[in-house]
Motif scaffolding. Structure first.
Motif, mmCIF file in Angstrom:
data_model
loop_
_atom_site.group_PDB
_atom_site.id
_atom_site.type_symbol
_atom_site.label_atom_id
_atom_site.label_comp_id
_atom_site.label_asym_id
_atom_site.label_seq_id
_atom_site.Cartn_x
_atom_site.Cartn_y
_atom_site.Cartn_z
ATOM 1 N N ASP A 41 0.718 -7.615 1.445
ATOM 2 C CA ASP A 41 0.585 -6.972 0.131
ATOM 3 C C ASP A 41 -0.888 -6.756 -0.218
ATOM 4 O O ASP A 41 -1.253 -5.709 -0.760
ATOM 5 C CB ASP A 41 1.251 -7.825 -0.956
ATOM 6 C CG ASP A 41 2.763 -7.824 -0.819
ATOM 7 O OD1 ASP A 41 3.298 -6.856 -0.255
ATOM 8 O OD2 ASP A 41 3.409 -8.792 -1.266
ATOM 9 N N ILE A 42 -1.717 -7.741 0.085
ATOM 10 C CA ILE A 42 -3.142 -7.640 -0.252
ATOM 11 C C ILE A 42 -3.751 -6.423 0.450
ATOM 12 O O ILE A 42 -4.452 -5.612 -0.170
ATOM 13 C CB ILE A 42 -3.886 -8.943 0.142
ATOM 14 C CG1 ILE A 42 -3.463 -10.076 -0.795
ATOM 15 C CG2 ILE A 42 -5.398 -8.752 0.109
ATOM 16 C CD1 ILE A 42 -3.926 -11.451 -0.372
ATOM 17 N N ALA A 51 -2.145 -3.814 2.035
ATOM 18 C CA ALA A 51 -1.496 -2.533 1.705
ATOM 19 C C ALA A 51 -1.854 -2.078 0.285
ATOM 20 O O ALA A 51 -2.066 -0.882 0.050
ATOM 21 C CB ALA A 51 0.018 -2.659 1.855
ATOM 22 N N ASN A 52 -1.945 -3.023 -0.652
ATOM 23 C CA ASN A 52 -2.320 -2.644 -2.018
ATOM 24 C C ASN A 52 -3.740 -2.079 -2.066
ATOM 25 O O ASN A 52 -4.013 -1.125 -2.791
ATOM 26 C CB ASN A 52 -2.220 -3.840 -2.969
ATOM 27 C CG ASN A 52 -0.779 -4.156 -3.348
ATOM 28 O OD1 ASN A 52 0.114 -3.342 -3.124
ATOM 29 N ND2 ASN A 52 -0.547 -5.322 -3.887
ATOM 30 N N GLN A 53 -4.625 -2.699 -1.274
ATOM 31 C CA GLN A 53 -6.004 -2.190 -1.270
ATOM 32 C C GLN A 53 -6.018 -0.739 -0.791
ATOM 33 O O GLN A 53 -6.746 0.096 -1.340
ATOM 34 C CB GLN A 53 -6.889 -3.065 -0.366
ATOM 35 C CG GLN A 53 -8.375 -2.775 -0.466
ATOM 36 C CD GLN A 53 -8.964 -3.146 -1.828
ATOM 37 O OE1 GLN A 53 -8.388 -3.909 -2.582
ATOM 38 N NE2 GLN A 53 -10.107 -2.583 -2.143
ATOM 39 N N GLY A 76 -3.667 1.333 -1.216
ATOM 40 C CA GLY A 76 -3.146 2.112 -2.351
ATOM 41 C C GLY A 76 -4.225 2.410 -3.378
ATOM 42 O O GLY A 76 -4.278 3.505 -3.932
ATOM 43 N N PHE A 77 -5.094 1.440 -3.616
ATOM 44 C CA PHE A 77 -6.177 1.666 -4.587
ATOM 45 C C PHE A 77 -7.135 2.755 -4.109
ATOM 46 O O PHE A 77 -7.862 3.333 -4.904
ATOM 47 C CB PHE A 77 -6.961 0.370 -4.851
ATOM 48 C CG PHE A 77 -6.126 -0.754 -5.417
ATOM 49 C CD1 PHE A 77 -5.047 -0.483 -6.247
ATOM 50 C CD2 PHE A 77 -6.410 -2.084 -5.127
ATOM 51 C CE1 PHE A 77 -4.260 -1.498 -6.758
ATOM 52 C CE2 PHE A 77 -5.637 -3.113 -5.640
ATOM 53 C CZ PHE A 77 -4.552 -2.819 -6.451
ATOM 54 N N ARG A 87 2.023 4.888 0.281
ATOM 55 C CA ARG A 87 2.556 3.564 0.618
ATOM 56 C C ARG A 87 2.905 3.407 2.105
ATOM 57 O O ARG A 87 2.567 2.396 2.718
ATOM 58 C CB ARG A 87 3.789 3.286 -0.247
ATOM 59 C CG ARG A 87 4.288 1.839 -0.156
ATOM 60 C CD ARG A 87 3.286 0.886 -0.762
ATOM 61 N NE ARG A 87 3.719 -0.508 -0.692
ATOM 62 C CZ ARG A 87 2.935 -1.532 -0.990
ATOM 63 N NH1 ARG A 87 1.690 -1.344 -1.381
ATOM 64 N NH2 ARG A 87 3.379 -2.755 -0.921
#
Lengths: 317, 256
Positions: A97-98, A100-102, A104-105, A110
């Motif tokens: 998550d860490i 993949a979220n980065q 996304g930012f 996704r």
């Protein structure tokens, strides 16, 4: 020439009046691994903070691949990846998550973000931990997680602020090879480290910063040329007697090893000749200390004489 | 809005929803329990002795107020704990170094708090159905009021978190300002019961406008003019929104 990073007259004065950077000029060529060295409180982290938009600059300019940090901040941000000194991810999140979220930012959709997260977690040997709570990872794993996170937007300029601090030798070497590999793929890398062996191994150019000023900015090769004496350790097949030590000007290190300072102007042939004549065999030979480390200490000592020690409360480095 | 920004906001919202759901026992369960107790004690036990309020039985009267109280507390609490937590543990830097515009970072966090506010509001509304029947005068007013109010308190929580330096700083405002404003905002009574002077004082309280407009959406009765209430709520959204954006723009409490 377009530089990956071009810093001109960069000044940072914190609210408490501490001047962390006093008009720094620095250029980093595209595609190189560049070492930024300096003692604690020298201004390294402030400089990195400014480049990565975590610290506001007081004056001066920063350009990343020709884009100005102030007038084109979004473009500059999209080109940078940062691995900070301190762990700065949510310890209660999973590595997948860490990372993949980065992504996304940075605007990566996704599906692509998850694919990239998989790629970099695998490259950094963290894939089997992808669903673990990050808090439970070892120090070395946490550091590699931050590298994976910084790589996920595939930055043109990657800043590594002491990436191998606290990791064991094996992991450090695997991280070096990873850094060399991504540099070969065209990523420019700025590396700050306290392991000078690391800078010597990986980097071509180096800047040494102290008291908020660049003390030296040159190639590591040229820097090492300024070192006029090298210390060698010779391991012998038997204990050296007084006569040998006197004739070589050496000192005993332990039972069968001797230590010898050799000026760069002199070759080692005469040393080997004397050892041979005295009936000693050299079983191995090595440099005593990291050469760069000696130089670094000399430079900082000289810089300290010119700049009396002041408190640097505002500098997080 | 560029696709890069849209994906950034969606990612931040997903991250927030994951967090809220992961710690559901801290985020979704407590307001359900607290409000159930309110319904039992104030609605059933005491309410049956109070009789009517504003032309409705007491339980029907307090349901909209209690739902709104849960929404306000949850929206504020979510933002203040999530953003201050990110600041404290430094993972807010993940956003600050990214190319997401400041307004998008704000929108992502506000969306997360809105999600929690609405989720809690829905849970409390469902619980209230065990105690009374709900009538809805205007769905549009109910929905718009709850969304706008949640946004107002999310923004308030953001400003609190940005200025907070320690965990104590994020507990002061909910305890000493938010709770009194909510309790005195007409959740449990109609201000028409108060003397003129205290009615005037009550009208300084912005929560009164939110609770009454929301109640109007359910029951069709209100102590205040609904149009004025909308103006005040939207005004708060704009003012707090601008302050929050300015904080991010200047990096107040975030960048040295």
């Amino acid at each position: 020439m377009e530089y990956a990073l071009e810093i001109k007259d960069l000044v940072k004065t914190y609210k408490d009046g501490t001047q962390a950077l006093k008009g720094v000029d620095m250029q980093v060529e595209a595609g190189e691994i560049f070492a930024l060295l300096g003692p604690n409180g020298a201004g390294k982290s402030t400089m990195i903070g400014i480049i990565s938009s975590l610290v506001n600059l007081s004056s001066g300019s920063v350009k990343v691949f020709g884009k100005d940090l102030i007038s084109d901040r979004q473009a500059v941000k999209s080109m940078i990846g940062l691995v900070p000194q301190e762990f700065n991810f949510n310890m209660f999140e999973k590595p997948i998550d860490i990372v993949a979220n980065q992504a996304g930012f940075y605007g990566i959709p996704r599906q692509e973000a998850l694919a990239r997260a998989e790629k970099y977690l695998k490259q950094l040997q963290l894939w089997d931990k992808k669903d673990s709570m990050s808090r439970g990872l070892s120090g070395g794993m946490k550091r590699r997680l931050m590298i994976a996170r910084a790589m996920v937007n595939e930055p043109k300029l990657l800043i590594l602020d002491e990436p191998t601090a606290g990791v064991d030798i094996e992991i450090r070497r695997s991280m070096w090879s990873f850094v060399e590999q991504i540099a070969k793929q065209g990523t420019t890398i700025i590396l700050t480290t306290h392991y000078l062996e690391e800078a010597e191994q990986l980097c071509k150019n180096i800047a040494i910063i102290d008291h908020g000023e660049i003390v030296r900015n040159t190639t590591i090769k040229d820097l090492l040329k300024t070192l006029d004496i090298e210390t060698f350790i010779f391991d012998l097949d038997k204990q050296a007697d007084e006569g040998l030590l006197t004739s070589l000007g050496a000192t005993p290190k332990d039972d069968t090893s001797i230590e010898l300072d050799v000026p760069k102007s002199k070759d080692l042939n005469s040393v080997f000749q004397k050892l041979d004549e005295a009936g000693y065999k050299v079983t191995s030979m090595r440099n005593k200390a990291n050469r760069l480390e000696e130089l670094f200490v000399k430079m900082i000592e000289s810089s300290n004489k010119n700049n009396p020690v002041t408190e640097k409360n505002g500098d997080p480095s | 809005m560029s696709s890069t920004t849209r994906i950034g906001i969606q990612t931040l919202l997903r991250k927030e929803i994951t967090r809220i759901v992961r710690i559901w026992s801290q985020t979704l369960l407590p307001p359900a329990i607290t409000m159930t107790l309110y319904f039992v004690i104030f609605g059933n036990l005491i309410g049956s002795r109070i009789g009517q309020m504003g032309g409705f039985d007491y339980m029907s009267f307090i349901v909209p107020g209690l739902v709104m109280m849960a929404v306000i507390t949850s929206s504020y609490g979510n933002m203040v704990s999530s953003f201050f937590g990110a600041k404290f543990a430094k993972h807010v830097e993940e956003l600050l170094i990214s190319p997401m515009p400041n307004w998008a970072i704000l929108a992502g966090y506000v969306s997360g708090s809105l999600f929690r506010g609405l989720a809690v509001g829905l849970i409390v509304t469902i619980i209230s159905l065990f105690f009374t029947q709900i009538q809805i005068h205007s769905y549009w007013i109910v929905l718009s009021t709850v969304v706008l109010t949640s946004v107002v308190f999310s923004l308030g929580g953001f400003i609190n978190a940005a200025f907070a330096k320690k965990f104590d700083d994020i507990a002061i405002i909910p305890t000493f300002i938010l709770t009194p404003l909510t309790y005195l905002g007409g959740v449990f009574y109609s201000i028409s019961l108060l003397p003129d002077f205290w009615q005037g004082v009550s009208k300084i309280n912005p929560v009164l406008y939110m609770v009454n407009t929301f109640r109007y959406g359910f029951l069709g009765v209100s102590d205040i003019n609904v149009g004025v209430a909308y103006g005040i709520i939207i005004g708060f959204v704009l003012i707090l929104g601008f302050i929050s954006w300015y904080i991010l723009h200047k990096g107040i409490g975030l960048r040295s």
